[in-house]
Write a protein that holds these residues in place. Sequence first.
Motif, PDB file in Angstrom:
ATOM      1  N   PRO A   1       0.788  -1.242   0.000  1.00 30.01           N
ATOM      2  CA  PRO A   1       0.000   0.000   0.000  1.00 30.01           C
ATOM      3  C   PRO A   1       0.817   1.287   0.000  1.00 30.01           C
ATOM      4  CG  PRO A   1      -0.969  -1.590   1.490  1.00 30.01           C
ATOM      5  CD  PRO A   1       0.337  -2.175   1.043  1.00 30.01           C
ATOM      6  N   LEU A   2       1.959   1.314   0.700  1.00 26.17           N
ATOM      7  CA  LEU A   2       2.730   2.557   0.781  1.00 26.17           C
ATOM      8  C   LEU A   2       3.909   2.615  -0.183  1.00 26.17           C
ATOM      9  CD1 LEU A   2       2.799   3.459   4.590  1.00 26.17           C
ATOM     10  CD2 LEU A   2       1.362   4.397   2.775  1.00 26.17           C
ATOM     11  N   SER A   3       4.082   1.606  -0.997  1.00 26.59           N
ATOM     12  CA  SER A   3       5.166   1.658  -1.981  1.00 26.59           C
ATOM     13  C   SER A   3       4.870   2.733  -3.021  1.00 26.59           C
ATOM     14  CB  SER A   3       5.308   0.314  -2.687  1.00 26.59           C
ATOM     15  OG  SER A   3       6.035   0.458  -3.894  1.00 26.59           O
ATOM     16  N   PRO A   4       5.744   3.726  -3.189  1.00 23.69           N
ATOM     17  CA  PRO A   4       5.480   4.761  -4.193  1.00 23.69           C
ATOM     18  C   PRO A   4       5.474   4.221  -5.614  1.00 23.69           C
ATOM     19  CG  PRO A   4       7.702   4.985  -3.312  1.00 23.69           C
ATOM     20  CD  PRO A   4       6.996   3.970  -2.458  1.00 23.69           C
ATOM     21  N   PHE A   5       6.219   3.161  -5.872  1.00 19.29           N
ATOM     22  CA  PHE A   5       6.257   2.584  -7.213  1.00 19.29           C
ATOM     23  C   PHE A   5       4.939   1.867  -7.526  1.00 19.29           C
ATOM     24  CE2 PHE A   5      10.599   3.040  -5.737  1.00 19.29           C
ATOM     25  CZ  PHE A   5      11.144   3.777  -6.783  1.00 19.29           C
ATOM     26  N   CYS A   6       4.381   1.219  -6.523  1.00 20.81           N
ATOM     27  CA  CYS A   6       3.060   0.610  -6.697  1.00 20.81           C
ATOM     28  C   CYS A   6       2.003   1.692  -6.853  1.00 20.81           C
ATOM     29  CB  CYS A   6       2.724  -0.268  -5.504  1.00 20.81           C
ATOM     30  SG  CYS A   6       3.839  -1.681  -5.295  1.00 20.81           S
ATOM     31  N   ARG A   7       2.123   2.753  -6.095  1.00 13.15           N
ATOM     32  CA  ARG A   7       1.151   3.840  -6.181  1.00 13.15           C
ATOM     33  C   ARG A   7       1.190   4.515  -7.554  1.00 13.15           C
ATOM     34  NH1 ARG A   7      -0.437   7.010  -1.056  1.00 13.15           N
ATOM     35  NH2 ARG A   7      -1.156   5.251   0.180  1.00 13.15           N
ATOM     36  N   LYS A   8       2.364   4.657  -8.117  1.00 14.03           N
ATOM     37  CA  LYS A   8       2.471   5.230  -9.464  1.00 14.03           C
ATOM     38  C   LYS A   8       1.711   4.374 -10.469  1.00 14.03           C
ATOM     39  CE  LYS A   8       6.178   4.532 -11.868  1.00 14.03           C
ATOM     40  NZ  LYS A   8       7.580   4.531 -12.356  1.00 14.03           N
ATOM     41  N   VAL A   9       1.871   3.061 -10.383  1.00 16.04           N
ATOM     42  CA  VAL A   9       1.167   2.161 -11.308  1.00 16.04           C
ATOM     43  C   VAL A   9      -0.336   2.217 -11.069  1.00 16.04           C
ATOM     44  CG1 VAL A   9       0.861  -0.247 -11.995  1.00 16.04           C
ATOM     45  CG2 VAL A   9       3.167   0.660 -11.620  1.00 16.04           C
ATOM     46  N   ARG A  10      -0.750   2.279  -9.819  1.00 12.32           N
ATOM     47  CA  ARG A  10      -2.180   2.392  -9.517  1.00 12.32           C
ATOM     48  C   ARG A  10      -2.764   3.664 -10.140  1.00 12.32           C
ATOM     49  NH1 ARG A  10      -2.695   1.786  -3.146  1.00 12.32           N
ATOM     50  NH2 ARG A  10      -4.885   2.231  -3.639  1.00 12.32           N
ATOM     51  N   LEU A  11      -2.040   4.765 -10.044  1.00 14.94           N
ATOM     52  CA  LEU A  11      -2.510   6.019 -10.644  1.00 14.94           C
ATOM     53  C   LEU A  11      -2.577   5.905 -12.161  1.00 14.94           C
ATOM     54  CD1 LEU A  11      -0.567   8.565  -8.409  1.00 14.94           C
ATOM     55  CD2 LEU A  11      -3.053   8.276  -8.499  1.00 14.94           C
ATOM     56  N   ALA A  12      -1.581   5.268 -12.755  1.00 21.04           N
ATOM     57  CA  ALA A  12      -1.567   5.103 -14.216  1.00 21.04           C
ATOM     58  C   ALA A  12      -2.756   4.259 -14.675  1.00 21.04           C
ATOM     59  CB  ALA A  12      -0.253   4.461 -14.654  1.00 21.04           C
ATOM     60  N   LEU A  13      -3.013   3.156 -13.989  1.00 22.77           N
ATOM     61  CA  LEU A  13      -4.140   2.294 -14.336  1.00 22.77           C
ATOM     62  C   LEU A  13      -5.469   3.042 -14.178  1.00 22.77           C
ATOM     63  CD1 LEU A  13      -2.911  -0.963 -12.587  1.00 22.77           C
ATOM     64  CD2 LEU A  13      -3.541  -0.827 -14.998  1.00 22.77           C
ATOM     65  N   ALA A  14      -5.608   3.756 -13.067  1.00 18.13           N
ATOM     66  CA  ALA A  14      -6.862   4.462 -12.806  1.00 18.13           C
ATOM     67  C   ALA A  14      -7.073   5.608 -13.787  1.00 18.13           C
ATOM     68  CB  ALA A  14      -6.876   4.976 -11.366  1.00 18.13           C
ATOM     69  N   GLU A  15      -6.000   6.321 -14.129  1.00 22.80           N
ATOM     70  CA  GLU A  15      -6.121   7.426 -15.082  1.00 22.80           C
ATOM     71  C   GLU A  15      -6.567   6.903 -16.446  1.00 22.80           C
ATOM     72  OE1 GLU A  15      -5.823  11.595 -16.092  1.00 22.80           O
ATOM     73  OE2 GLU A  15      -5.818  10.544 -14.158  1.00 22.80           O
ATOM     74  N   LYS A  16      -6.080   5.724 -16.819  1.00 23.45           N
ATOM     75  CA  LYS A  16      -6.474   5.121 -18.090  1.00 23.45           C
ATOM     76  C   LYS A  16      -7.807   4.362 -17.999  1.00 23.45           C
ATOM     77  CE  LYS A  16      -2.052   4.451 -20.496  1.00 23.45           C
ATOM     78  NZ  LYS A  16      -2.535   4.752 -21.854  1.00 23.45           N
ATOM     79  N   ARG A  17      -8.385   4.339 -16.811  1.00 21.01           N
ATOM     80  CA  ARG A  17      -9.661   3.653 -16.566  1.00 21.01           C
ATOM     81  C   ARG A  17      -9.577   2.159 -16.912  1.00 21.01           C
ATOM     82  NH1 ARG A  17     -10.791   8.689 -18.618  1.00 21.01           N
ATOM     83  NH2 ARG A  17     -12.013  10.059 -17.270  1.00 21.01           N
TER      84      ARG A  17
END
Length: 222
Positions: free
Chosen positions: A8-24
């Motif tokens: 949950p707090l890994s910034p690299f995982c968070r970056k991928v989560r944001l990328a996936l969510a931005e692309k829906r």
Amino acid sequence: MRILHHLPLSPFCRKVRLALAEKRIPFELRIERVWDRRPEFLDLNPACAVPVLVEETGLAIADSAAICEYLDEAYPDLSLYGRTLAERAEARRLTAWFDGKFNAEVTQNLYYEKQLKRLLGRGNPDAGAIRAGYANLKPHLEYLGWLAETRAWLAGNQVSLADFAAAAHLSTLDYMGEVDWSLNDAAKEWYARVKSRPAFRPLLADRVSGMTPPAHYADPDF
């Protein structure tokens, strides 16, 4: 279902989560305690590091940079890097800045030392490294603030992976209460804009056992 193995707090995982969510792009999160070294996870990524994205076909992609490049090529309708060659080069440069320089000088000295080191069984936090992390945060926020003041978004005219990389690192530290936002108003205003995006909402809902974020963490308006 597409699965993202993460912490949950890994910034690299968070970056991928944001990328996936931005692309829906729909996906399911699966927490991976890398210190357990599960054989099934080692089969997906022998480096035993998150994030790892497993597509519905079974294709496994490890490493946040490789995952984001894959997402932009496989799902090109909304670019993570911009449209022009100049924008794409700048988005890559700044993504590398935050994932490389910022991570080494700030995130590792705070998140790793104060949170991850114990979980990995690598001893006690290094007070000197923590002091260095706090000292290094100020010039990085100043640079980020300068970018935010001189451009619409960090890499140019549209939001890009550079914004998500920077926001991912800062959101990890912000959850821990480690960011003094009074150091730079422009950086704070930029972060408020990023975390107001729909893609950011799942991150703001994150809660980690034994850690309570500051009150402003989940507030898009600070």
